[in-house]
Design a protein around this motif. Structure first.
Motif, PDB file in Angstrom:
ATOM      1  N   LEU A  25      43.303  27.337  35.697  1.00 30.16           N
ATOM      2  CA  LEU A  25      43.823  28.650  35.368  1.00 30.16           C
ATOM      3  C   LEU A  25      42.978  29.320  34.585  1.00 30.16           C
ATOM      4  N   LEU A  26      42.569  28.774  33.520  1.00 25.59           N
ATOM      5  CA  LEU A  26      41.610  29.346  32.479  1.00 25.59           C
ATOM      6  C   LEU A  26      40.327  29.655  32.997  1.00 25.59           C
ATOM      7  N   SER A  27      39.828  28.594  33.722  1.00 27.18           N
ATOM      8  CA  SER A  27      38.465  29.012  34.459  1.00 27.18           C
ATOM      9  C   SER A  27      38.515  30.357  35.349  1.00 27.18           C
ATOM     10  N   ALA A  28      39.611  30.308  36.196  1.00 24.81           N
ATOM     11  CA  ALA A  28      39.583  31.773  36.996  1.00 24.81           C
ATOM     12  C   ALA A  28      39.595  32.728  36.029  1.00 24.81           C
ATOM     13  N   TYR A  29      40.569  32.703  34.984  1.00 34.11           N
ATOM     14  CA  TYR A  29      40.410  33.699  34.158  1.00 34.11           C
ATOM     15  C   TYR A  29      39.275  34.187  33.467  1.00 34.11           C
ATOM     16  N   ARG A  30      38.387  33.188  33.034  1.00 33.07           N
ATOM     17  CA  ARG A  30      36.918  33.405  32.550  1.00 33.07           C
ATOM     18  C   ARG A  30      36.425  34.159  33.612  1.00 33.07           C
ATOM     19  N   LYS A  31      36.327  33.673  35.070  1.00 28.02           N
ATOM     20  CA  LYS A  31      35.596  34.545  35.832  1.00 28.02           C
ATOM     21  C   LYS A  31      35.827  36.062  36.026  1.00 28.02           C
ATOM     22  N   ASP A  32      37.486  36.280  36.001  1.00 29.91           N
ATOM     23  CA  ASP A  32      37.876  37.536  36.260  1.00 29.91           C
ATOM     24  C   ASP A  32      37.271  38.421  35.002  1.00 29.91           C
ATOM     25  N   ARG A  33      37.560  37.792  33.685  1.00 32.43           N
ATOM     26  CA  ARG A  33      37.087  38.535  32.648  1.00 32.43           C
ATOM     27  C   ARG A  33      35.766  38.831  32.631  1.00 32.43           C
ATOM     28  N   GLU A  34      34.840  38.012  33.079  1.00 32.73           N
ATOM     29  CA  GLU A  34      33.562  38.486  33.223  1.00 32.73           C
ATOM     30  C   GLU A  34      33.211  39.474  34.317  1.00 32.73           C
ATOM     31  N   ASP A  35      33.814  39.376  35.386  1.00 33.92           N
ATOM     32  CA  ASP A  35      34.036  40.549  36.359  1.00 33.92           C
ATOM     33  C   ASP A  35      34.329  42.104  35.896  1.00 33.92           C
ATOM     34  N   LEU A  36      35.502  41.885  34.994  1.00 36.12           N
ATOM     35  CA  LEU A  36      35.930  43.302  34.537  1.00 36.12           C
ATOM     36  C   LEU A  36      34.870  43.478  33.516  1.00 36.12           C
ATOM     37  N   GLU A  37      34.542  42.823  32.512  1.00 35.73           N
ATOM     38  CA  GLU A  37      33.193  43.293  31.660  1.00 35.73           C
ATOM     39  C   GLU A  37      32.163  43.649  32.426  1.00 35.73           C
ATOM     40  N   ARG A  38      31.690  43.159  33.383  1.00 35.99           N
ATOM     41  CA  ARG A  38      30.693  43.734  33.948  1.00 35.99           C
ATOM     42  C   ARG A  38      30.457  44.977  34.708  1.00 35.99           C
ATOM     43  N   ILE A  39      31.743  44.973  35.442  1.00 35.17           N
ATOM     44  CA  ILE A  39      32.162  46.501  36.233  1.00 35.17           C
ATOM     45  C   ILE A  39      32.408  47.384  34.844  1.00 35.17           C
ATOM     46  N   ALA A  40      32.942  47.272  33.866  1.00 40.38           N
ATOM     47  CA  ALA A  40      33.074  48.202  32.718  1.00 40.38           C
ATOM     48  C   ALA A  40      31.721  48.586  32.275  1.00 40.38           C
ATOM     49  N   SER A  41      30.843  47.741  31.968  1.00 42.09           N
ATOM     50  CA  SER A  41      29.556  47.912  31.486  1.00 42.09           C
ATOM     51  C   SER A  41      28.618  48.847  32.421  1.00 42.09           C
ATOM     52  N   TYR A  42      28.760  48.387  33.758  1.00 40.46           N
ATOM     53  CA  TYR A  42      27.946  49.181  34.808  1.00 40.46           C
ATOM     54  C   TYR A  42      28.552  50.697  34.815  1.00 40.46           C
ATOM     55  N   VAL A  43      29.983  50.731  34.985  1.00 43.90           N
ATOM     56  CA  VAL A  43      30.346  52.267  34.874  1.00 43.90           C
ATOM     57  C   VAL A  43      30.043  52.964  33.715  1.00 43.90           C
ATOM     58  N   ALA A  44      30.054  52.428  32.543  1.00 40.54           N
ATOM     59  CA  ALA A  44      29.721  53.268  31.435  1.00 40.54           C
ATOM     60  C   ALA A  44      28.214  53.964  31.494  1.00 40.54           C
ATOM     61  N   ALA A  89      50.278  31.411  34.493  1.00 38.69           N
ATOM     62  CA  ALA A  89      50.606  30.121  33.676  1.00 38.69           C
ATOM     63  C   ALA A  89      52.278  29.907  33.519  1.00 38.69           C
ATOM     64  N   MET A  90      53.070  30.472  33.267  1.00 40.02           N
ATOM     65  CA  MET A  90      54.431  30.238  33.080  1.00 40.02           C
ATOM     66  C   MET A  90      55.013  29.685  34.507  1.00 40.02           C
ATOM     67  N   SER A  91      54.597  30.228  35.643  1.00 42.32           N
ATOM     68  CA  SER A  91      55.127  29.785  36.774  1.00 42.32           C
ATOM     69  C   SER A  91      54.606  28.362  37.229  1.00 42.32           C
ATOM     70  N   LEU A  92      53.580  27.904  36.593  1.00 41.14           N
ATOM     71  CA  LEU A  92      53.219  26.647  36.730  1.00 41.14           C
ATOM     72  C   LEU A  92      54.299  25.579  36.438  1.00 41.14           C
ATOM     73  N   THR A  93      55.032  25.845  35.562  1.00 37.18           N
ATOM     74  CA  THR A  93      56.354  25.012  34.912  1.00 37.18           C
ATOM     75  C   THR A  93      57.693  25.585  35.331  1.00 37.18           C
ATOM     76  N   THR A 116      51.426  40.599  25.783  1.00 35.03           N
ATOM     77  CA  THR A 116      51.240  39.249  25.686  1.00 35.03           C
ATOM     78  C   THR A 116      49.780  39.188  24.700  1.00 35.03           C
ATOM     79  N   PRO A 117      50.015  37.970  24.182  1.00 34.39           N
ATOM     80  CA  PRO A 117      48.732  37.407  23.538  1.00 34.39           C
ATOM     81  C   PRO A 117      47.613  37.330  24.339  1.00 34.39           C
ATOM     82  N   GLU A 122      43.371  27.573  23.478  1.00 35.04           N
ATOM     83  CA  GLU A 122      44.388  27.162  22.575  1.00 35.04           C
ATOM     84  C   GLU A 122      45.417  27.666  22.578  1.00 35.04           C
ATOM     85  N   SER A 123      45.480  29.062  22.509  1.00 38.97           N
ATOM     86  CA  SER A 123      47.033  29.813  22.742  1.00 38.97           C
ATOM     87  C   SER A 123      47.622  29.404  23.721  1.00 38.97           C
ATOM     88  N   VAL A 124      47.228  29.394  24.819  1.00 38.60           N
ATOM     89  CA  VAL A 124      47.820  28.986  26.010  1.00 38.60           C
ATOM     90  C   VAL A 124      48.569  27.708  26.364  1.00 38.60           C
TER      91      VAL A 124
END
Length: 514
Positions: A25-44, A89-93, A116-117, A122-124
């Motif tokens: 899940l953390l790996s998928a989050y990092r990819k989505d976060r990178e995509d968000l940052e790339r799109i936001a940077s391009y649009v800016a 993450a919460m739904s995994l358990t 949410t934080p 580490e936090s998760v």
């Protein structure tokens, strides 16, 4: 171990580590976060032309004005991303389901409100590990949470503990819908009671759906039992709910409260009652929540007489199939089950009580092969015998009887169609109201058991038996060695335990002759 759940190990005595599903899940989050940052940077960097997209969408799709800068702002998107991944993450358990309602509501509000934080490794891991370690504490807090949620405006609510009528206010929202946060407290009670009864855990929205059904059907001012009579609820239009817990459950809830508040709960509230009240019965042989969850995912069609599992790609397990058969359903070729009555009210009551409603269905249990063959052997059917099978169902007994000389009587139209398709002489009638034009030399039957209907069916069948004939009936074991029909010879078999798969019913076979 269930591989769909996180696997746990102790890295040291003070820290619980969670690996594999969370890491994925953390790996998928990092990819989505990178995509968000790339799109936001391009649009800016392309704001000069992006307003054309905004203006075009506003005119063509009739949406309100919005700018590229506000639409593609990074910070709100990241907060939505964090909230979404915390939810996953919460739904995994089962940790969210095990939380008391107050904490569960708080978590849901954080997710809905983007509070949410940050979704950092580490936090998760630390958060989920800590929550998993608190599950035993959560159990007690669920009981305490419901007790604290009782209305302070009503003197009926007893401060000493569970055992008297309790009142929960504000179960309806300002929008005249069920208040999910308040219904969560009743769901907590249900989860704790399931543990006491040795039952599997209630699925997530079952209590909310059950209460919604009561409101939808305007069942105001009448007690409705939950989970075999472990507790009951009475709703009112203004959104108040009265709640009573069965005494055999109440004292155990009070023991949990006493663990949290040892000086607050009087000893008499923690003692098992000497006898149960006559007007408040409780049973333990209930349909598993796993089966009820599968049934809830089925789709009832517009006629109200068919349930489809095809659209949800669900293939019901064998226990769910048994319940569908018991309700009188006949399977189709496209993942649907057909009934000859409107099935949704029955499903609602089944989910709420855990028991199949006696008066609303045909109470159909297919006769197991071993019992069918034993019963037919005891009938000693000769080549000249004419045979009657009352309440024939789908022909479990009839398959062992001479087809051309056997008359099947069945109340369900759908079951009659199946019997006719199999080539049996079929009469579609309520057996207790049926009067045949002839008498039979042999009768073999597996009547419905509930509410004493087995005895009524046997006595009615005896009037259709020829002199010197024989009646063989599969009956509840509690009938053994009792006289059902005066003046007749009663021969009883041994007791057969657990022959009807999915139930704990014990049966005997009775042979009646004059």
């Amino acid at each position: 171990m269930n591989m769909n759940e996180p696997q746990l190990f102790a890295g040291d005595q003070n820290q619980l580590a969670v690996f594999t599903p969370i890491d994925s899940l953390l790996s998928a989050y990092r990819k989505d976060r990178e995509d968000l940052e790339r799109i936001a940077s391009y649009v800016a960097g392309e704001t000069r032309v992006m307003h054309y997209f905004m203006a075009g969408a506003q005119i063509e799709n009739q949406i309100s004005s919005i700018s590229a800068a506000s639409l593609f702002e990074l910070a709100p998107a990241v907060r939505e991303l964090d909230a979404s991944y915390w939810s996953r993450a919460m739904s995994l358990t089962d940790v969210l389901d095990s939380m008391p309602a107050a904490k569960r509501n708080e978590w849901n509000e954080q997710i809905r409100g983007h509070k949410t934080p940050a979704f950092e490794p580490e936090s998760v891991k630390a958060t989920i590990g800590a929550l998993l370690a608190q599950r035993s504490q959560f159990f007690a807090e669920r009981v305490d949470g419901l007790f604290r949620a009782l209305s302070g405006e009503h003197l009926t609510n007893a401060p000493e503990g569970f055992g008297k009528r309790m009142i929960i206010a504000h179960l309806r929202s300002h929008y005249d819908t069920l208040n999910y946060d308040r219904s969560n407290y009743i769901h907590d009670l249900r989860c704790v009671i399931a543990k006491f009864m040795g039952r599997d855990a209630p699925f997530a929205n079952v209590t909310h759906d059950d209460l919604n059904s009561m409101y939808r059907n305007r069942q105001y001012g009448e007690w409705k039992c939950f989970d075999g009579g472990a507790f009951r609820v009475r709703l009112y239009m203004k959104g108040t709910a009265h709640l009573e817990v069965h005494p055999d459950i109440a004292y155990r809830l009070n023991q949990v409260l006493a663990w949290l508040h040892p000086m607050a709960i009087p000893n008499e509230f923690r003692t098992k009652p000497a006898k149960a009240p006559k007007d408040f019965t409780m049973v333990h042989d209930l349909v598993p929540f796993e089966v009820l969850s599968e049934l809830a995912r089925g789709r009832v069609d517009r006629t109200g007489k068919s349930i489809s599992f095809f659209y949800n790609s669900i293939k019901p397990n064998h226990r769910t199939v048994q319940v569908l058969q018991y309700l009188g359903g006949v399977p189709g070729t496209m993942g649907n089950w057909s009934f000859d009555y409107e099935v949704q009210p029955v499903l609602d009551e089944l989910t709420r009580t855990g028991r199949i409603p006696d008066q609303k269905t045909h109470q159909f249990y297919p006769t197991p092969e071993c019992l069918a063959s034993t019963a037919v052997d005891l009938a000693d059917i000769a080549d000249t015998d004419t045979v009657l099978e009352p309440s024939a169902g789908l022909g479990g007994l009839a398959e062992h009887l001479p087809k051309e000389r056997t008359t099947c009587v069945e109340i369900s139209n759908l079951h009659c169609k199946v019997l006719e398709a199999k080539g049996y002489i079929t009469v579609c009638e309520d057996f207790l109201r049926w009067s045949p034009p002839m008498k039979f030399s042999k009768i073999v039957m597996n009547p419905p058991f509930s509410e004493g209907r087995d005895a009524a069916h046997v006595r009615h069948a005896c009037s259709f038996l020829q002199e010197g004939g024989k009646l063989v009936a599969i009956l509840p074991a509690s009938r053994r060695n009792k006289t059902l029909v005066e003046g007749w010879n009663h021969e009883w078999s041994e007791v057969f335990d657990n022959r009807f798969e999915g139930t704990q019913v014990a049966v005997v076979i009775l042979v009646l002759t004059r």
